[in-house]
Scaffold this motif. Sequence first.
Motif, PDB file in Angstrom:
ATOM      1  N   LYS A  49      57.245 -27.388 -50.751  1.00 56.63           N
ATOM      2  CA  LYS A  49      57.418 -26.817 -49.411  1.00 56.63           C
ATOM      3  C   LYS A  49      57.138 -25.312 -49.379  1.00 56.63           C
ATOM      4  CE  LYS A  49      61.534 -28.555 -49.122  1.00 56.63           C
ATOM      5  NZ  LYS A  49      62.909 -28.838 -48.649  1.00 56.63           N
ATOM      6  N   LEU A  50      56.497 -24.811 -50.439  1.00 59.89           N
ATOM      7  CA  LEU A  50      56.177 -23.389 -50.511  1.00 59.89           C
ATOM      8  C   LEU A  50      54.707 -23.144 -50.227  1.00 59.89           C
ATOM      9  CD1 LEU A  50      58.115 -21.946 -53.581  1.00 59.89           C
ATOM     10  CD2 LEU A  50      58.867 -22.177 -51.217  1.00 59.89           C
ATOM     11  N   ILE A  51      54.434 -22.025 -49.581  1.00 55.74           N
ATOM     12  CA  ILE A  51      53.065 -21.585 -49.328  1.00 55.74           C
ATOM     13  C   ILE A  51      52.953 -20.158 -49.853  1.00 55.74           C
ATOM     14  CG2 ILE A  51      51.289 -21.105 -47.600  1.00 55.74           C
ATOM     15  CD1 ILE A  51      54.183 -23.377 -46.744  1.00 55.74           C
ATOM     16  N   PHE A  52      51.946 -19.906 -50.665  1.00 53.10           N
ATOM     17  CA  PHE A  52      51.682 -18.581 -51.208  1.00 53.10           C
ATOM     18  C   PHE A  52      50.440 -18.033 -50.521  1.00 53.10           C
ATOM     19  CE2 PHE A  52      53.741 -21.154 -54.425  1.00 53.10           C
ATOM     20  CZ  PHE A  52      54.769 -20.346 -54.870  1.00 53.10           C
ATOM     21  N   SER A  53      50.510 -16.810 -50.040  1.00 52.52           N
ATOM     22  CA  SER A  53      49.378 -16.205 -49.345  1.00 52.52           C
ATOM     23  C   SER A  53      49.035 -14.867 -49.983  1.00 52.52           C
ATOM     24  CB  SER A  53      49.689 -16.020 -47.853  1.00 52.52           C
ATOM     25  OG  SER A  53      50.866 -15.242 -47.663  1.00 52.52           O
ATOM     26  N   GLY A  54      47.765 -14.667 -50.283  1.00 51.03           N
ATOM     27  CA  GLY A  54      47.281 -13.415 -50.846  1.00 51.03           C
ATOM     28  C   GLY A  54      46.466 -12.670 -49.817  1.00 51.03           C
ATOM     29  N   SER A  55      46.634 -11.366 -49.763  1.00 51.90           N
ATOM     30  CA  SER A  55      46.045 -10.604 -48.672  1.00 51.90           C
ATOM     31  C   SER A  55      45.298  -9.375 -49.154  1.00 51.90           C
ATOM     32  CB  SER A  55      47.145 -10.187 -47.696  1.00 51.90           C
ATOM     33  OG  SER A  55      46.681  -9.256 -46.737  1.00 51.90           O
ATOM     34  N   GLU A  56      44.495  -8.883 -48.246  1.00 50.91           N
ATOM     35  CA  GLU A  56      43.796  -7.627 -48.433  1.00 50.91           C
ATOM     36  C   GLU A  56      44.779  -6.459 -48.505  1.00 50.91           C
ATOM     37  OE1 GLU A  56      40.263  -5.226 -46.022  1.00 50.91           O
ATOM     38  OE2 GLU A  56      41.477  -6.739 -45.039  1.00 50.91           O
ATOM     39  N   ASP A  57      46.013  -6.659 -48.036  1.00 51.82           N
ATOM     40  CA  ASP A  57      47.007  -5.583 -48.079  1.00 51.82           C
ATOM     41  C   ASP A  57      47.654  -5.430 -49.458  1.00 51.82           C
ATOM     42  OD1 ASP A  57      48.872  -7.626 -48.322  1.00 51.82           O
ATOM     43  OD2 ASP A  57      49.666  -7.414 -46.290  1.00 51.82           O
ATOM     44  N   THR A  58      47.132  -6.122 -50.465  1.00 49.63           N
ATOM     45  CA  THR A  58      47.518  -6.077 -51.890  1.00 49.63           C
ATOM     46  C   THR A  58      48.720  -6.947 -52.229  1.00 49.63           C
ATOM     47  OG1 THR A  58      49.126  -4.241 -51.969  1.00 49.63           O
ATOM     48  CG2 THR A  58      46.791  -3.632 -51.931  1.00 49.63           C
ATOM     49  N   THR A  59      49.345  -7.598 -51.255  1.00 47.86           N
ATOM     50  CA  THR A  59      50.580  -8.330 -51.527  1.00 47.86           C
ATOM     51  C   THR A  59      50.367  -9.842 -51.520  1.00 47.86           C
ATOM     52  OG1 THR A  59      51.274  -8.505 -49.210  1.00 47.86           O
ATOM     53  CG2 THR A  59      51.906  -6.505 -50.411  1.00 47.86           C
TER      54      THR A  59
ATOM     55  N   GLY B  50      52.950 -11.422 -41.035  1.00 47.95           N
ATOM     56  CA  GLY B  50      53.624 -10.496 -41.933  1.00 47.95           C
ATOM     57  C   GLY B  50      52.637  -9.654 -42.704  1.00 47.95           C
ATOM     58  N   HIS B  51      51.474 -10.234 -43.045  1.00 49.36           N
ATOM     59  CA  HIS B  51      50.452  -9.459 -43.749  1.00 49.36           C
ATOM     60  C   HIS B  51      49.854  -8.419 -42.814  1.00 49.36           C
ATOM     61  CE1 HIS B  51      50.389 -11.482 -47.573  1.00 49.36           C
ATOM     62  NE2 HIS B  51      50.322 -12.660 -46.992  1.00 49.36           N
ATOM     63  N   ARG B  52      49.579  -7.259 -43.363  1.00 47.32           N
ATOM     64  CA  ARG B  52      49.036  -6.174 -42.544  1.00 47.32           C
ATOM     65  C   ARG B  52      47.537  -6.306 -42.335  1.00 47.32           C
ATOM     66  NH1 ARG B  52      50.996  -0.389 -44.208  1.00 47.32           N
ATOM     67  NH2 ARG B  52      50.371  -0.043 -42.045  1.00 47.32           N
ATOM     68  N   PHE B  53      46.831  -6.838 -43.352  1.00 48.84           N
ATOM     69  CA  PHE B  53      45.390  -6.992 -43.259  1.00 48.84           C
ATOM     70  C   PHE B  53      45.024  -8.451 -43.507  1.00 48.84           C
ATOM     71  CE2 PHE B  53      45.436  -2.381 -44.900  1.00 48.84           C
ATOM     72  CZ  PHE B  53      45.528  -1.877 -43.618  1.00 48.84           C
ATOM     73  N   ALA B  54      43.770  -8.714 -43.741  1.00 49.88           N
ATOM     74  CA  ALA B  54      43.255 -10.080 -43.812  1.00 49.88           C
ATOM     75  C   ALA B  54      43.940 -10.920 -44.885  1.00 49.88           C
ATOM     76  CB  ALA B  54      41.751 -10.046 -44.077  1.00 49.88           C
ATOM     77  N   VAL B  55      44.157 -12.204 -44.580  1.00 50.81           N
ATOM     78  CA  VAL B  55      44.614 -13.183 -45.562  1.00 50.81           C
ATOM     79  C   VAL B  55      43.371 -13.766 -46.226  1.00 50.81           C
ATOM     80  CG1 VAL B  55      45.845 -15.348 -45.927  1.00 50.81           C
ATOM     81  CG2 VAL B  55      46.683 -13.709 -44.230  1.00 50.81           C
ATOM     82  N   LEU B  56      43.248 -13.592 -47.538  1.00 42.02           N
ATOM     83  CA  LEU B  56      42.038 -13.991 -48.253  1.00 42.02           C
ATOM     84  C   LEU B  56      42.199 -15.285 -49.043  1.00 42.02           C
ATOM     85  CD1 LEU B  56      40.858 -10.520 -49.654  1.00 42.02           C
ATOM     86  CD2 LEU B  56      40.201 -11.650 -47.518  1.00 42.02           C
ATOM     87  N   CYS B  57      43.437 -15.710 -49.354  1.00 44.57           N
ATOM     88  CA  CYS B  57      43.616 -16.909 -50.163  1.00 44.57           C
ATOM     89  C   CYS B  57      44.982 -17.523 -49.895  1.00 44.57           C
ATOM     90  CB  CYS B  57      43.443 -16.599 -51.655  1.00 44.57           C
ATOM     91  SG  CYS B  57      44.422 -15.176 -52.229  1.00 44.57           S
ATOM     92  N   LEU B  58      45.073 -18.838 -50.099  1.00 41.68           N
ATOM     93  CA  LEU B  58      46.304 -19.591 -49.890  1.00 41.68           C
ATOM     94  C   LEU B  58      46.475 -20.607 -51.003  1.00 41.68           C
ATOM     95  CD1 LEU B  58      46.010 -20.442 -46.064  1.00 41.68           C
ATOM     96  CD2 LEU B  58      47.618 -18.812 -47.072  1.00 41.68           C
ATOM     97  N   ALA B  59      47.734 -20.927 -51.309  1.00 39.59           N
ATOM     98  CA  ALA B  59      48.046 -22.022 -52.224  1.00 39.59           C
ATOM     99  C   ALA B  59      49.332 -22.668 -51.723  1.00 39.59           C
ATOM    100  CB  ALA B  59      48.223 -21.522 -53.656  1.00 39.59           C
TER     101      ALA B  59
END
Length: 453
Positions: free
Chosen positions: A338-348, A325-334
């Motif tokens: 049962k939830l996973i949060f993902s932060g990306s280079e695509d700002t979202t 779903g992310h357009r660019f690199a995934v840089l961080c996860l938490a």
Amino acid sequence: MEFYGRNTLHGFMDDENGSTQSPPRLSIRSHLDMYEQDLQFSPGRTSSPRASATMHSVLPPGSPESPWTLSPLQTPSPALLYHCIASLHRQEGNIYSIGLSKGLVFTGSDSNRIRAWRQPDCTERGYIKASSGEVRAIFAYGNMLFSTHRDCKIRIWNYTVTDNFKFKKISTLPKRSSFLLFPKTSSQQHKDCVSCMAYYHAEGLLYTGSYDRTVKAWRLLDKKCVDSFVAHESNVNAIVVNQDDGCVFTCSSDGSVKIWRRVYREISHTLTMTLKFQQSPVNALALSTTFNNCFLYSGSSDGTINFWEKEKMSGRFNHGGFLQGHRFAVLCLAAIEKLIFSGSEDTTIRVWRREEGSCFHECLAVLDGHRGPVRCLAASLEMEKIVMGFLVYSASLDQTFKVWRVKVMPEEKLCFDFADRNDSKSTKTMEYEMSPVLSPSWVEKKLQGNHFQ
């Protein structure tokens, strides 16, 4: 809403040595350099209409009476509400890491200060000033705080919170005496940036990973490095420990995730599995453990999140699929519950939920408030009567630190079949068009030589 299970990985695999290098294959350091250069772009530069239109959007509008925002994804029912409750900006450079403990949030940045904020409103409680330059990684547990610095050493701090925030430095790893005796040959000293840390509570072992490709285990009882081994062929970017069995998970820019286990009755570690499903650098790891399940997640520079499920009998990790779903690199996860949060280079920031008793995941929301790559994340649980609440902390290369309050409705039984799940691909395309972007020059750099499907 999209579901993902046991599918074939589709990555963007361009020739790394070609005339135009594929942006998804960049390392985290390259992402930082690239964004810092982009801050210098000319304001008069022309941009595409879509880029101009999305530059100024912050959050999807909510009702006038409430700051809460429904998930922008077209879900059968509103499964998630969120809103940004704080947005902080300080002229101290990029924030590289976030730590949570005892009702406090710690941030480490380009400056030599580790700032402490009160949960959940992020009122500043104080700061720790180190004399060793920028803070590359931090980790908090109980009343202890671990930090790594430009000099490739680790500091251990003890802190208390009453009316005021008080702290005291306990030790520096490696200890000064051993470092002076063997200044060049000591195996206790990392030779490059210490990028990540993890703590195994039961044994009091602190693990550190470095750009020098090594992982070191420190016994806090006597402040000694008890094991050191070359873990990867490139930078070690993230490390996590399973508190149930002490297994250590590492990932690297070499594209692999590795699982290490301590040798029985010894302090040394041995490699038990190598998980490699793509050639892109792996930037982040998260472990999600419940009473019945254990899932490992890895975020890659190709924008995907791979996940593995642990077999109950053998203990092996089997590839369960990937989240795309992310357009660019995934840089961080938490990961929490049962939830996973993902932060990306695509700002979202994307919020994923794993379906009970299966490998299927759904994307509940896209949090889009940052204007730069989301560099680090942390999450904590807020229990309420009916809904489950979470606090999500994010820091971006736009030099802002944000706090999100997320409420997840009780999971409903999903009565639609797999055909229905695949019918939502049009929603995904529309959602890309709505996602915020960086400056026009950043978009041009990222899209140059790439064809996103």
